[in-house]
Each structure stands twice: as C-alpha cells, then as structure tokens.
Design a protein around this motif. Structure first.
Motif, PDB file in Angstrom:
ATOM      1  N   LEU A 272     -42.759 -72.298 -25.362  1.00 27.15           N
ATOM      2  CA  LEU A 272     -41.153 -72.369 -25.090  1.00 27.15           C
ATOM      3  C   LEU A 272     -40.411 -72.599 -26.468  1.00 27.15           C
ATOM      4  O   LEU A 272     -39.795 -71.955 -26.905  1.00 27.15           O
ATOM      5  CB  LEU A 272     -40.877 -73.157 -24.135  1.00 27.15           C
ATOM      6  N   GLU A 273     -40.930 -73.878 -27.103  1.00 28.46           N
ATOM      7  CA  GLU A 273     -40.414 -74.372 -28.217  1.00 28.46           C
ATOM      8  C   GLU A 273     -40.715 -73.402 -29.297  1.00 28.46           C
ATOM      9  O   GLU A 273     -39.687 -73.250 -30.160  1.00 28.46           O
ATOM     10  CB  GLU A 273     -40.824 -75.715 -28.485  1.00 28.46           C
TER      11      GLU A 273
ATOM     12  N   ILE B 214     -41.012 -70.161 -28.940  1.00 30.66           N
ATOM     13  CA  ILE B 214     -40.360 -68.909 -28.864  1.00 30.66           C
ATOM     14  C   ILE B 214     -39.059 -69.442 -29.375  1.00 30.66           C
ATOM     15  O   ILE B 214     -38.139 -68.456 -29.884  1.00 30.66           O
ATOM     16  CB  ILE B 214     -40.163 -68.796 -27.196  1.00 30.66           C
ATOM     17  N   TYR B 215     -38.523 -70.345 -29.018  1.00 31.93           N
ATOM     18  CA  TYR B 215     -37.037 -70.917 -29.591  1.00 31.93           C
ATOM     19  C   TYR B 215     -37.011 -70.983 -31.065  1.00 31.93           C
ATOM     20  O   TYR B 215     -36.068 -70.229 -31.752  1.00 31.93           O
ATOM     21  CB  TYR B 215     -36.737 -72.360 -29.158  1.00 31.93           C
ATOM     22  N   LYS B 216     -38.150 -71.563 -31.851  1.00 28.57           N
ATOM     23  CA  LYS B 216     -38.035 -71.522 -33.388  1.00 28.57           C
ATOM     24  C   LYS B 216     -38.071 -70.080 -33.776  1.00 28.57           C
ATOM     25  O   LYS B 216     -37.334 -69.887 -34.521  1.00 28.57           O
ATOM     26  CB  LYS B 216     -39.279 -72.043 -33.653  1.00 28.57           C
TER      27      LYS B 216
ATOM     28  N   SER C 221     -37.120 -67.240 -32.283  1.00 29.14           N
ATOM     29  CA  SER C 221     -35.636 -66.837 -31.881  1.00 29.14           C
ATOM     30  C   SER C 221     -34.552 -66.896 -32.904  1.00 29.14           C
ATOM     31  O   SER C 221     -33.794 -66.353 -33.502  1.00 29.14           O
ATOM     32  CB  SER C 221     -35.288 -66.710 -30.496  1.00 29.14           C
ATOM     33  N   LYS C 222     -34.577 -68.330 -33.103  1.00 30.60           N
ATOM     34  CA  LYS C 222     -33.293 -68.849 -33.855  1.00 30.60           C
ATOM     35  C   LYS C 222     -33.722 -68.509 -35.663  1.00 30.60           C
ATOM     36  O   LYS C 222     -32.808 -67.837 -36.226  1.00 30.60           O
ATOM     37  CB  LYS C 222     -33.424 -70.359 -34.136  1.00 30.60           C
TER      38      LYS C 222
ATOM     39  N   VAL D 155     -31.527 -64.319 -33.050  1.00 32.53           N
ATOM     40  CA  VAL D 155     -31.354 -63.495 -31.804  1.00 32.53           C
ATOM     41  C   VAL D 155     -31.587 -64.534 -30.667  1.00 32.53           C
ATOM     42  O   VAL D 155     -32.099 -65.782 -30.835  1.00 32.53           O
ATOM     43  CB  VAL D 155     -32.462 -62.571 -31.527  1.00 32.53           C
ATOM     44  N   LYS D 156     -31.207 -64.352 -29.483  1.00 29.18           N
ATOM     45  CA  LYS D 156     -31.531 -65.185 -28.304  1.00 29.18           C
ATOM     46  C   LYS D 156     -33.072 -65.202 -27.921  1.00 29.18           C
ATOM     47  O   LYS D 156     -33.630 -64.131 -27.997  1.00 29.18           O
ATOM     48  CB  LYS D 156     -30.496 -64.912 -27.145  1.00 29.18           C
ATOM     49  N   MET D 157     -33.460 -66.269 -27.236  1.00 29.43           N
ATOM     50  CA  MET D 157     -34.932 -66.215 -26.679  1.00 29.43           C
ATOM     51  C   MET D 157     -34.873 -65.114 -25.635  1.00 29.43           C
ATOM     52  O   MET D 157     -35.826 -64.503 -25.836  1.00 29.43           O
ATOM     53  CB  MET D 157     -35.169 -67.492 -26.007  1.00 29.43           C
ATOM     54  N   SER D 158     -34.093 -64.894 -24.922  1.00 24.84           N
ATOM     55  CA  SER D 158     -34.010 -63.774 -23.872  1.00 24.84           C
ATOM     56  C   SER D 158     -34.049 -62.417 -24.465  1.00 24.84           C
ATOM     57  O   SER D 158     -34.648 -61.571 -23.987  1.00 24.84           O
ATOM     58  CB  SER D 158     -32.840 -63.653 -22.865  1.00 24.84           C
TER      59      SER D 158
END
Lengths: 73, 73
Positions: free
Chosen positions: B52-53, B55-57, B59-60, B64-67
């Motif tokens: 998850l983290e 994916i967050y890194k 996306s940022k 873009v958003k994670m979704s």
C-alpha cells in the motif's frame, strides 16, 4: 492531502465501512478472503501495509473495486 | 473480470503509462519515490506484489491518485 502514514488507516476504515455495509463479521470476511481473522482486524485498525493481491482479495470479498477502497484522496 | 494474477501486470502497465505520459525515465521515477530502479522496472513488468505505501509513493511521484493506478476493473 493524504500523508503516507495515513494510507493504512484510511484504507482500513474503508474496509470496515464496506464490511459493515454488508453486515458481515470479520470472521466471515476472513473466510471469504482466506486471510486470518486477526489480519483482517489489523487491516481495519490501519496496522497493515498490505499487498496488491491482498487488496484485490479483500475488494472482491466485499464486492467492490480495488479503487473503491482507495478513494480517500 | 480481473483475475488476481493479472493485478500486478495491470498495475504495472498503469505505472508505465503514467511515467511515459510524464516523459520521465525509470531512473527519475526511482529517485522521486526513493525506490530502487530495478524495483520500478519489476513493478512495470508486473513482477512485484507491492505494498500500500509503495503504491502511495509511486502515485504521488506520478502526480496521480492511488485509485487511478488501480482503475482497470
């Protein structure tokens, strides 16, 4: 702005929301995902940095899209 | 219907799409995420069941958003 540290907490809250919406217990969600009940509890409390495939398993068990569980940005 | 085995591949394709859209190299994306360049390459080839983290890194770093990176269902 979502911070990295909040991602696990926000994701867990989404899982709990959808589980309660379906009126199923953590035990039932654990069975449907083939994940341990304690793991589900930890995910909902924001303690787990779970993987892509576990996000997929949980989303399928809740009948939502993966992106639905990450719609907090 | 997305199968669990495809999730890593579809996610990786989304990362590559957005990276190319920004015209940045894997090296630059690796620097922006503080992840190793080889790891970025493996993610894009669908070889990584990332967290998850991470994916967050990613996306940022892609803006873009994670979704957005999970919108293949």
């Amino acid at each position: 702005m979502t911070k990295q540290s909040n991602v696990k907490i926000l994701f867990g809250a989404n899982v709990k929301y959808h589980r309660n919406r379906l009126k199923i217990s953590q035990e039932i969600l654990a069975e449907k995902t083939n994940l341990h009940r304690n793991y589900i509890g930890e995910v909902e409390r924001g303690l787990r940095n779970l993987s892509l495939e576990n996000i997929y398993k949980i989303s399928k068990a809740l009948g939502v899209k993966m992106s639905d569980l990450l719609d907090f940005e």
